[in-house]
Design a protein around this motif. Structure first.
Motif, PDB file in Angstrom:
ATOM      1  N   PRO A 185       0.841  -1.182   0.000  1.00  0.00           N
ATOM      2  CA  PRO A 185       0.000   0.000   0.000  1.00  0.00           C
ATOM      3  C   PRO A 185       0.883   1.240   0.000  1.00  0.00           C
ATOM      4  O   PRO A 185       2.005   1.221   0.484  1.00  0.00           O
ATOM      5  CB  PRO A 185      -0.788  -0.128   1.317  1.00  0.00           C
ATOM      6  N   ALA A 186       0.371   2.277  -0.552  1.00  0.00           N
ATOM      7  CA  ALA A 186       1.146   3.511  -0.628  1.00  0.00           C
ATOM      8  C   ALA A 186       1.558   3.931   0.776  1.00  0.00           C
ATOM      9  O   ALA A 186       0.778   3.864   1.713  1.00  0.00           O
ATOM     10  CB  ALA A 186       0.300   4.601  -1.278  1.00  0.00           C
ATOM     11  N   ASP A 187       2.811   4.331   0.896  1.00  0.00           N
ATOM     12  CA  ASP A 187       3.292   4.788   2.191  1.00  0.00           C
ATOM     13  C   ASP A 187       2.536   6.045   2.577  1.00  0.00           C
ATOM     14  O   ASP A 187       2.386   6.958   1.762  1.00  0.00           O
ATOM     15  CB  ASP A 187       4.779   5.111   2.129  1.00  0.00           C
ATOM     16  N   PRO A 188       2.082   6.095   3.821  1.00  0.00           N
ATOM     17  CA  PRO A 188       1.408   7.322   4.236  1.00  0.00           C
ATOM     18  C   PRO A 188       2.445   8.431   4.363  1.00  0.00           C
ATOM     19  O   PRO A 188       3.636   8.179   4.500  1.00  0.00           O
ATOM     20  CB  PRO A 188       0.840   6.951   5.608  1.00  0.00           C
ATOM     21  N   MET A 189       1.976   9.630   4.292  1.00  0.00           N
ATOM     22  CA  MET A 189       2.895  10.740   4.507  1.00  0.00           C
ATOM     23  C   MET A 189       3.286  10.721   5.968  1.00  0.00           C
ATOM     24  O   MET A 189       2.433  10.701   6.845  1.00  0.00           O
ATOM     25  CB  MET A 189       2.216  12.063   4.157  1.00  0.00           C
ATOM     26  N   GLU A 190       4.581  10.691   6.213  1.00  0.00           N
ATOM     27  CA  GLU A 190       5.033  10.643   7.598  1.00  0.00           C
ATOM     28  C   GLU A 190       4.778  11.989   8.262  1.00  0.00           C
ATOM     29  O   GLU A 190       4.956  13.042   7.644  1.00  0.00           O
ATOM     30  CB  GLU A 190       6.509  10.288   7.654  1.00  0.00           C
TER      31      GLU A 190
ATOM     32  N   GLN B 191       6.091   3.321  11.621  1.00  0.00           N
ATOM     33  CA  GLN B 191       5.153   2.207  11.807  1.00  0.00           C
ATOM     34  C   GLN B 191       3.784   2.723  12.247  1.00  0.00           C
ATOM     35  O   GLN B 191       2.757   2.268  11.754  1.00  0.00           O
ATOM     36  CB  GLN B 191       5.686   1.230  12.862  1.00  0.00           C
ATOM     37  N   LEU B 192       3.781   3.642  13.170  1.00  0.00           N
ATOM     38  CA  LEU B 192       2.529   4.180  13.707  1.00  0.00           C
ATOM     39  C   LEU B 192       1.773   4.989  12.652  1.00  0.00           C
ATOM     40  O   LEU B 192       0.541   4.978  12.630  1.00  0.00           O
ATOM     41  CB  LEU B 192       2.841   5.044  14.926  1.00  0.00           C
ATOM     42  N   SER B 193       2.486   5.646  11.759  1.00  0.00           N
ATOM     43  CA  SER B 193       1.837   6.495  10.758  1.00  0.00           C
ATOM     44  C   SER B 193       0.910   5.697   9.838  1.00  0.00           C
ATOM     45  O   SER B 193      -0.038   6.252   9.293  1.00  0.00           O
ATOM     46  CB  SER B 193       2.873   7.262   9.936  1.00  0.00           C
ATOM     47  N   PHE B 194       1.146   4.384   9.685  1.00  0.00           N
ATOM     48  CA  PHE B 194       0.267   3.558   8.856  1.00  0.00           C
ATOM     49  C   PHE B 194      -1.120   3.393   9.482  1.00  0.00           C
ATOM     50  O   PHE B 194      -2.067   3.031   8.801  1.00  0.00           O
ATOM     51  CB  PHE B 194       0.877   2.163   8.647  1.00  0.00           C
ATOM     52  N   HIS B 195      -1.245   3.641  10.772  1.00  0.00           N
ATOM     53  CA  HIS B 195      -2.507   3.416  11.474  1.00  0.00           C
ATOM     54  C   HIS B 195      -3.270   4.704  11.771  1.00  0.00           C
ATOM     55  O   HIS B 195      -4.388   4.657  12.274  1.00  0.00           O
ATOM     56  CB  HIS B 195      -2.242   2.648  12.778  1.00  0.00           C
TER      57      HIS B 195
ATOM     58  N   PRO C 272      -5.456   8.039  10.971  1.00  0.00           N
ATOM     59  CA  PRO C 272      -6.485   8.357   9.968  1.00  0.00           C
ATOM     60  C   PRO C 272      -5.887   9.187   8.834  1.00  0.00           C
ATOM     61  O   PRO C 272      -5.003  10.020   9.064  1.00  0.00           O
ATOM     62  CB  PRO C 272      -7.512   9.178  10.754  1.00  0.00           C
ATOM     63  N   PRO C 273      -6.369   8.985   7.620  1.00  0.00           N
ATOM     64  CA  PRO C 273      -5.837   9.728   6.467  1.00  0.00           C
ATOM     65  C   PRO C 273      -5.910  11.245   6.632  1.00  0.00           C
ATOM     66  O   PRO C 273      -5.072  11.966   6.119  1.00  0.00           O
ATOM     67  CB  PRO C 273      -6.725   9.278   5.308  1.00  0.00           C
ATOM     68  N   ARG C 274      -6.883  11.723   7.375  1.00  0.00           N
ATOM     69  CA  ARG C 274      -7.047  13.176   7.518  1.00  0.00           C
ATOM     70  C   ARG C 274      -5.892  13.841   8.269  1.00  0.00           C
ATOM     71  O   ARG C 274      -5.712  15.044   8.200  1.00  0.00           O
ATOM     72  CB  ARG C 274      -8.372  13.514   8.195  1.00  0.00           C
ATOM     73  N   VAL C 275      -5.090  13.051   8.997  1.00  0.00           N
ATOM     74  CA  VAL C 275      -3.956  13.640   9.714  1.00  0.00           C
ATOM     75  C   VAL C 275      -2.620  13.362   9.023  1.00  0.00           C
ATOM     76  O   VAL C 275      -1.581  13.781   9.508  1.00  0.00           O
ATOM     77  CB  VAL C 275      -3.904  13.178  11.191  1.00  0.00           C
ATOM     78  N   ALA C 276      -2.658  12.673   7.892  1.00  0.00           N
ATOM     79  CA  ALA C 276      -1.424  12.334   7.179  1.00  0.00           C
ATOM     80  C   ALA C 276      -0.670  13.595   6.781  1.00  0.00           C
ATOM     81  O   ALA C 276      -1.239  14.525   6.221  1.00  0.00           O
ATOM     82  CB  ALA C 276      -1.741  11.507   5.939  1.00  0.00           C
ATOM     83  N   GLY C 277       0.590  13.620   7.101  1.00  0.00           N
ATOM     84  CA  GLY C 277       1.441  14.750   6.735  1.00  0.00           C
ATOM     85  C   GLY C 277       1.280  15.979   7.611  1.00  0.00           C
ATOM     86  O   GLY C 277       1.959  16.980   7.397  1.00  0.00           O
ATOM     87  N   SER C 278       0.390  15.917   8.594  1.00  0.00           N
ATOM     88  CA  SER C 278       0.194  17.063   9.485  1.00  0.00           C
ATOM     89  C   SER C 278       1.365  17.185  10.458  1.00  0.00           C
ATOM     90  O   SER C 278       1.962  16.185  10.836  1.00  0.00           O
ATOM     91  CB  SER C 278      -1.091  16.896  10.300  1.00  0.00           C
ATOM     92  N   PRO C 279       1.669  18.404  10.878  1.00  0.00           N
ATOM     93  CA  PRO C 279       2.744  18.562  11.854  1.00  0.00           C
ATOM     94  C   PRO C 279       2.301  18.066  13.234  1.00  0.00           C
ATOM     95  O   PRO C 279       1.136  18.186  13.596  1.00  0.00           O
ATOM     96  CB  PRO C 279       2.990  20.073  11.879  1.00  0.00           C
ATOM     97  N   TRP C 280       3.234  17.470  13.970  1.00  0.00           N
ATOM     98  CA  TRP C 280       2.977  17.035  15.341  1.00  0.00           C
ATOM     99  C   TRP C 280       3.634  18.054  16.257  1.00  0.00           C
ATOM    100  O   TRP C 280       4.834  18.302  16.174  1.00  0.00           O
ATOM    101  CB  TRP C 280       3.582  15.671  15.602  1.00  0.00           C
ATOM    102  N   ASN C 281       2.837  18.623  17.144  1.00  0.00           N
ATOM    103  CA  ASN C 281       3.337  19.616  18.098  1.00  0.00           C
ATOM    104  C   ASN C 281       3.355  19.000  19.487  1.00  0.00           C
ATOM    105  O   ASN C 281       2.352  18.440  19.931  1.00  0.00           O
ATOM    106  CB  ASN C 281       2.438  20.852  18.097  1.00  0.00           C
ATOM    107  N   LEU C 282       4.472  19.136  20.173  1.00  0.00           N
ATOM    108  CA  LEU C 282       4.583  18.638  21.542  1.00  0.00           C
ATOM    109  C   LEU C 282       3.881  19.621  22.469  1.00  0.00           C
ATOM    110  O   LEU C 282       4.307  20.772  22.616  1.00  0.00           O
ATOM    111  CB  LEU C 282       6.057  18.475  21.932  1.00  0.00           C
ATOM    112  N   VAL C 283       2.781  19.177  23.058  1.00  0.00           N
ATOM    113  CA  VAL C 283       1.985  20.043  23.919  1.00  0.00           C
ATOM    114  C   VAL C 283       2.310  19.795  25.389  1.00  0.00           C
ATOM    115  O   VAL C 283       2.348  20.712  26.193  1.00  0.00           O
ATOM    116  CB  VAL C 283       0.472  19.829  23.661  1.00  0.00           C
ATOM    117  N   PHE C 284       2.570  18.538  25.734  1.00  0.00           N
ATOM    118  CA  PHE C 284       2.828  18.178  27.131  1.00  0.00           C
ATOM    119  C   PHE C 284       3.954  17.158  27.177  1.00  0.00           C
ATOM    120  O   PHE C 284       3.975  16.213  26.396  1.00  0.00           O
ATOM    121  CB  PHE C 284       1.553  17.588  27.753  1.00  0.00           C
TER     122      PHE C 284
END
Length: 187
Positions: free
Chosen positions: A45-50, A67-71, A73-85
Motif C-alpha cells: 500500500p502507498a506509504d502514508p505521509m510521515e 510504523q505508527l503512521s500507517f494506522h 487516519p488519512p485526515r492527519v497524514a502529513g500534518s505537523p505534530w506539536n509537543l503540547v505536554f
C-alpha cells in the motif's frame, strides 16, 4: 472408467511447426514476462505521509513513528505534530495535562514509556480534557510497542473512547466502568 474425460489434442505437422516457430518464440517470451510479473512482489500500500515533528520525540524513534503512521487516519497524514505536554518539562499532573491541552483542537497522540522502557499510548480523535462522560470517535485506538507494534482499534461494541478525570485518564473501555486502559499520574 467412470467419470474420466478424455481430451484429444491435434499435433502439428512439420510444415505447421516451421511456420509457427516465430510465433511460439513470441508466445514463450510473453509467457516468461507474465511469469516474471507474477513472481515479482506486488507493490505494498502507498506509504502514508510521515508526520512532521516540530520537536524531537523523547519516546519514539523514526522507525516507531513510521510504523505508527500507517494506522493514523488519512485526515492527519502529513500534518505537523506539536509537543503540547512532556512529563520531563511539565510534570506528572493530569491537571497540568488538561491545562496544556486547553486551546488545542483536533486529534491527540499520547505516548508513554514506563520505568521498564516499554512504549505504549493512544490516538484520540479529540483533545484530552476533563469530562463527566466518555467522548471521542471510532478513530480512537490504543497501541503498544512491546515488543513490536500492536494496535487495538475500536471494536464497534460501544462508544467508550476517552474519559478525563482528575485522578485518571481512561481510553477505550469494554464497559463504562474502570475496565479500560487507564493511566494514573505518579507512582
Amino acid at each position: 472408467m467412470k467419470g474420466t474425460r478424455w481430451q484429444y489434442t491435434r499435433l502439428p505437422t512439420h510444415m505447421e511447426d516451421a511456420l509457427s516457430g516465430e510465433e511460439s518464440e513470441r508466445e514463450e517470451e510473453e509467457e516468461d514476462k507474465k511469469e516474471e510479473a507474477e513472481a515479482a512482489p506486488s507493490p505494498g500500500p502507498a506509504d502514508p505521509m510521515e508526520p512532521q515533528l516540530t520537536e524531537t520525540s523523547q519516546v519514539l524513534g523514526a522507525s516507531e513513528i513510521r510504523q505508527l503512521s500507517f494506522h493514523l487516519p488519512p485526515r492527519v497524514a502529513g500534518s505537523p505534530w506539536n509537543l503540547v505536554f512532556c512529563t520531563s518539562r511539565d510534570g506528572f499532573s493530569l491537571r497540568s495535562l488538561y491545562r496544556q491541552m486547553e486551546g488545542h483542537s483536533g486529534p491527540v497522540l499520547l505516548l508513554l514509556r514506563d520505568q521498564d522502557g516499554q512504549m505504549f499510548g493512544a490516538f484520540s480523535s479529540s483533545t484530552l480534557r476533563l469530562s463527566k462522560g466518555f467522548y471521542g470517535t471510532g478513530e480512537t485506538f490504543l497501541f503498544t510497542f512491546s515488543p513490536q507494534l500492536k494496535v487495538f482499534k475500536w471494536t464497534g461494541s460501544n462508544s467508550f473512547f476517552v474519559k478525563g478525570d482528575l485522578d485518571l485518564l481512561m481510553m477505550g473501555s469494554s464497559r463504562s466502568s474502570s475496565a479500560s486502559r487507564s493511566w494514573r499520574p505518579g507512582f
